[in-house]
Design a protein around this motif. Structure first.
Motif, PDB file in Angstrom:
ATOM      1  N   LEU A 354       0.826  -1.201   0.000  1.00  0.00           N
ATOM      2  CA  LEU A 354       0.000   0.000   0.000  1.00  0.00           C
ATOM      3  C   LEU A 354       0.864   1.257   0.000  1.00  0.00           C
ATOM      4  CD1 LEU A 354      -2.704   1.533   0.370  1.00  0.00           C
ATOM      5  CD2 LEU A 354      -2.417   1.198   2.840  1.00  0.00           C
ATOM      6  N   VAL A 358       0.909   4.241  -2.866  1.00  0.00           N
ATOM      7  CA  VAL A 358       0.508   5.624  -2.601  1.00  0.00           C
ATOM      8  C   VAL A 358       1.679   6.581  -2.768  1.00  0.00           C
ATOM      9  CG1 VAL A 358      -0.383   7.199  -0.836  1.00  0.00           C
ATOM     10  CG2 VAL A 358      -1.332   4.891  -1.046  1.00  0.00           C
ATOM     11  N   ALA A 427      -3.913   4.584   4.424  1.00  0.00           N
ATOM     12  CA  ALA A 427      -3.912   5.034   3.031  1.00  0.00           C
ATOM     13  C   ALA A 427      -4.161   6.536   2.945  1.00  0.00           C
ATOM     14  CB  ALA A 427      -4.975   4.273   2.235  1.00  0.00           C
TER      15      ALA A 427
END
Length: 450
Positions: A354, A358, A427
């Motif tokens: 993740l 990002v 996130a």
């Protein structure tokens, strides 16, 4: 004349109640001394005390700034306690779904009056026979079989480290450490009067030639190293370098403290202690393997050093709690620990994926199995202003200076802990940080305007 600690307490109170904000620059030490009517030397001690408590950061030529994610009053550690910011990416507290239920099941037999009474008895650094056997099996890897008598225990991993350092390095003597290292080692060395010697690293970790050079400059008494999933960089030493380092340590006759607290995330890697058991004190704890409140620390100690380390643990008041030790024996024995570790390995991998998605395009260093990453900020960005902007957005991260043995050589970087928040919150926080990195901070804009 006010004691410098009392003055530091007043500044800490101003930070705690918001009169001094994260990222705010403090006066120069000379100006502070004039304003308070104290000596310049006293002002210097106040500033050092604030930095020691984790409340400020300073860079040569730039000044001293209030640090984000500050510690509550009275906390004197290099890293803050659980941050006041809503999203804590500073400290790592890995937990996985269903973990509490798993742990509770093994505790039920321990709560019977007879078992509980026995578990609440005091234990020393040697723990119990059952604990030594259980932890020896936990640490043994591949062909390296740890003997039960080699195990010693502490209240937590930090105490195990402090006990090992206290036993191996007398006050005033030199300890070689990676130039970016676990901040608790910096704090422990200061309390023990140990002189830290920064050792150069590359993208894989510690350079053996740096150990040799430091020892030539002035004899080292020991080396502290994190060969697997090094904190903060996430690097792991290649096997050929581990072999070269072991050969060097033997040639120089140096003992080594191996910090293995994150190594459960890479169980296939061979510990340095397996190759040099006669000179290695391997330290670990249950706080990352199981839960942050389960702080039992332990160490694998060679026979030649065992009494010295045990004595240091006893004299420091760092021996373990009997209940926590007995609970750990049960979690190891019934497979609970192995189940939680496997779940955390999967969780850490998912969080790294993740973060890489990002933060694509940023200069990141880490390991695919790690719960943290090292972020070298874009050119022109300063770590202290980035940390302050993140704090204003409700996110705490750790500046590089917290890890730098020599703060004058602190890079413009931050460590981002990935373990604590739920994935959706993580996130959003990473997206916010990416936006902050893409813009110019207040300090940089003012510099550009001039």
């Amino acid at each position: 004349m006010d004691d410098y600690r009392l003055i530091a307490d007043r500044i800490a109170a101003e930070i705690a109640d918001g009169r001094l904000r994260p990222g705010q620059q403090l006066p120069t030490q000379r100006a502070f001394a004039r304003g308070r009517g104290i000596a310049n030397s006293t002002a210097g001690r106040v500033y050092r005390e604030l930095a020691r408590r984790g409340l400020t950061v300073g860079e040569v030529g730039r000044g001293t700034f209030v640090r984000a994610g500050r510690a509550p009053d009275g906390t004197r550690v290099a890293l803050a306690e659980p941050a006041a910011a809503p999203v804590d990416l500073e400290l790592n507290y890995p937990t996985v779904p269903g973990q509490a239920e798993l742990l509770a099941g093994a505790l039920a037999p321990l709560l019977r009056p007879d078992a509980l009474g026995e578990a609440l008895r005091p234990v020393g650094a040697a723990g119990t026979g059952a604990a030594r056997r259980a932890f020896a099996g936990l640490v043994s890897a591949g062909s390296w079989e740890v003997a039960a008598e080699d195990l010693l225990f502490a209240g937590n991993g930090r105490q195990a480290i402090a006990g090992a350092l206290s036993a191996l390095v007398p006050p005033g003597q030199r300890l070689g450490v990676e130039e970016l290292t676990y901040p608790v080692v910096k704090a422990a060395a200061e309390r023990l009067g140990i002189v830290l010697v920064p050792l150069a690293m590359d993208e894989y970790g510690l350079l053996p030639d740096a150990v040799a050079a430091a020892h030539r400059a002035g004899p080292l008494r020991a080396v502290y190293i994190q060969p697997r999933l090094q904190n903060p960089l996430g690097a792991s030493l290649p096997q050929e370098r581990v072999v070269a380092l072991v050969a060097l340590l033997r040639r120089l006759d140096l003992p080594v403290v191996e910090d293995a607290v994150w190594s459960f995330l890479r169980p296939e890697s061979v510990p340095l202690a397996a190759l040099a058991p006669e000179r290695t004190v391997l330290v670990d704890s249950l706080s990352k393997r199981l839960a942050p409140g389960l702080t039992t620390g332990f160490a694998v100690v060679p026979a030649t050093l065992r009494e010295r380390v045990a004595g240091a643990l006893r004299s420091g008041g760092w021996t373990p709690g009997g209940f926590a030790l007995e609970a750990a024996v049960r979690w190891i024995g019934d497979g609970t620990l192995a189940t939680v570790e496997a779940a955390k390995r999967a969780d850490a991998t998912a969080r790294q994926l993740l973060a890489r998605e990002v933060l694509a395009g940023q200069r990141l260093r880490s390991d695919p199995c790690s719960y943290y990453l090292w972020w070298e900020l874009p050119t022109g960005r300063r770590a202290e202003t980035f940390v302050a902007e993140a704090a204003r957005a409700g996110i705490s991260v750790t500046p590089a200076v917290a890890f730098a043995v020599d703060p004058r050589r602190s890079p413009s970087a931050v460590r981002v802990g990935l373990a604590s928040p739920p994935l959706p919150v993580l996130a959003r926080a990473l997206e916010t940080l990416a936006g902050i990195a893409a813009g110019a901070g207040d300090g940089e804009r003012r510099t550009a305007d001039r």
